[in-house]
Scaffold this motif. Sequence first.
Motif, PDB file in Angstrom:
ATOM      1  N   SER A  61       0.836  -1.197   0.000  1.00  0.00           N
ATOM      2  CA  SER A  61       0.000   0.000   0.000  1.00  0.00           C
ATOM      3  C   SER A  61       0.871   1.248   0.000  1.00  0.00           C
ATOM      4  CB  SER A  61      -0.898   0.018   1.238  1.00  0.00           C
ATOM      5  OG  SER A  61      -1.730  -1.111   1.246  1.00  0.00           O
ATOM      6  N   ILE A  62       0.364   2.300  -0.615  1.00  0.00           N
ATOM      7  CA  ILE A  62       1.093   3.572  -0.661  1.00  0.00           C
ATOM      8  C   ILE A  62       1.239   4.130   0.752  1.00  0.00           C
ATOM      9  CG2 ILE A  62       0.986   5.971  -1.490  1.00  0.00           C
ATOM     10  CD1 ILE A  62       1.750   3.833  -3.622  1.00  0.00           C
ATOM     11  N   TYR A  63       2.430   4.638   1.048  1.00  0.00           N
ATOM     12  CA  TYR A  63       2.762   5.170   2.370  1.00  0.00           C
ATOM     13  C   TYR A  63       2.821   6.694   2.271  1.00  0.00           C
ATOM     14  CZ  TYR A  63       5.198   5.562   6.845  1.00  0.00           C
ATOM     15  OH  TYR A  63       5.558   5.873   8.137  1.00  0.00           O
ATOM     16  N   LEU A 115       5.578   9.909   0.860  1.00  0.00           N
ATOM     17  CA  LEU A 115       5.315  10.855  -0.229  1.00  0.00           C
ATOM     18  C   LEU A 115       5.422  12.290   0.262  1.00  0.00           C
ATOM     19  CD1 LEU A 115       2.341   9.207  -2.188  1.00  0.00           C
ATOM     20  CD2 LEU A 115       4.801   9.081  -2.663  1.00  0.00           C
ATOM     21  N   TYR A 168      -0.988  15.541  -5.392  1.00  0.00           N
ATOM     22  CA  TYR A 168      -1.280  14.116  -5.296  1.00  0.00           C
ATOM     23  C   TYR A 168      -2.363  13.792  -6.313  1.00  0.00           C
ATOM     24  CZ  TYR A 168       1.275  14.526  -0.934  1.00  0.00           C
ATOM     25  OH  TYR A 168       2.253  14.775  -0.005  1.00  0.00           O
ATOM     26  N   THR A 225      -2.291   7.854  -4.372  1.00  0.00           N
ATOM     27  CA  THR A 225      -1.471   6.709  -4.751  1.00  0.00           C
ATOM     28  C   THR A 225      -0.194   7.160  -5.445  1.00  0.00           C
ATOM     29  OG1 THR A 225      -2.553   6.448  -6.894  1.00  0.00           O
ATOM     30  CG2 THR A 225      -3.488   5.219  -5.046  1.00  0.00           C
ATOM     31  N   GLU A 226      -0.092   8.480  -5.710  1.00  0.00           N
ATOM     32  CA  GLU A 226       1.060   8.990  -6.443  1.00  0.00           C
ATOM     33  C   GLU A 226       1.259  10.469  -6.136  1.00  0.00           C
ATOM     34  OE1 GLU A 226       1.961   7.751 -10.720  1.00  0.00           O
ATOM     35  OE2 GLU A 226       0.934   9.680 -10.933  1.00  0.00           O
ATOM     36  N   GLN A 250       5.812   6.990  -6.461  1.00  0.00           N
ATOM     37  CA  GLN A 250       5.081   6.107  -5.553  1.00  0.00           C
ATOM     38  C   GLN A 250       6.067   5.573  -4.525  1.00  0.00           C
ATOM     39  OE1 GLN A 250       3.610   3.285  -8.509  1.00  0.00           O
ATOM     40  NE2 GLN A 250       1.552   4.092  -8.179  1.00  0.00           N
ATOM     41  N   TRP A 251       5.591   5.393  -3.288  1.00  0.00           N
ATOM     42  CA  TRP A 251       6.394   4.775  -2.229  1.00  0.00           C
ATOM     43  C   TRP A 251       5.438   3.954  -1.378  1.00  0.00           C
ATOM     44  CZ3 TRP A 251      11.729   5.752  -1.664  1.00  0.00           C
ATOM     45  CH2 TRP A 251      12.331   5.031  -0.631  1.00  0.00           C
ATOM     46  N   SER A 252       5.775   2.701  -1.152  1.00  0.00           N
ATOM     47  CA  SER A 252       4.861   1.821  -0.432  1.00  0.00           C
ATOM     48  C   SER A 252       5.285   1.599   1.016  1.00  0.00           C
ATOM     49  CB  SER A 252       4.745   0.469  -1.141  1.00  0.00           C
ATOM     50  OG  SER A 252       5.829  -0.360  -0.809  1.00  0.00           O
ATOM     51  N   GLU A 253       4.356   1.061   1.778  1.00  0.00           N
ATOM     52  CA  GLU A 253       4.635   0.714   3.174  1.00  0.00           C
ATOM     53  C   GLU A 253       5.710  -0.366   3.285  1.00  0.00           C
ATOM     54  OE1 GLU A 253       0.742  -0.298   4.649  1.00  0.00           O
ATOM     55  OE2 GLU A 253       0.268   1.800   5.059  1.00  0.00           O
ATOM     56  N   TYR A 259       9.348   1.414  -4.370  1.00  0.00           N
ATOM     57  CA  TYR A 259       9.163   2.763  -4.901  1.00  0.00           C
ATOM     58  C   TYR A 259       9.282   2.799  -6.407  1.00  0.00           C
ATOM     59  CZ  TYR A 259      14.313   2.881  -4.967  1.00  0.00           C
ATOM     60  OH  TYR A 259      15.639   2.611  -5.185  1.00  0.00           O
TER      61      TYR A 259
END
Length: 150
Positions: free
Chosen positions: A12-14, A18, A37, A44-45, A65-68, A72
């Motif tokens: 999921s996106i973190y 961001l 965003y 999400t971005e 994008q960077w996820s939990e 990225y």
Amino acid sequence: MSEDDRAGEFGSIYLPALQRIRNLWLELEPLVEETLYDNVVAPTELQISLTDGLGDADTTRLDIQWSELGMYSFHYVDSEDRNWRFDRHPNTHSPEIHFHPPSDAAAVAAEPSCIDVTEVSLVTRAVHAMWRAAYENNDIEHLNSASNPL
């Protein structure tokens, strides 16, 4: 980045990552024109627009994008249809941390990334440093060539 380019879990996106990336680009880069965003409720971005680009490009956008899970994508696209990206995600065509070179950032053309750090601020600084070197030298060969891009 295409979902087809990923094999395995991205996560999921973190949003805090961001936000940190946004703040660093605003701090480091005088050419930032706008940040936004893709969705104000559930982003999400992160999109960063610059007032100039590499070579003849007069505008640039970075889609980030960077996820939990610490995965990225920093995807560059400009007014000359030049694309490249730094990614970290599982896939079947390259190392987990990789670079898609210009001009089209094709999935099959991925190569190992010179970025070997994984912390959000350090990755952001590295991507920025290499973009800035390519911009100032008008040479895309600077994009994935640093041994220590920080």
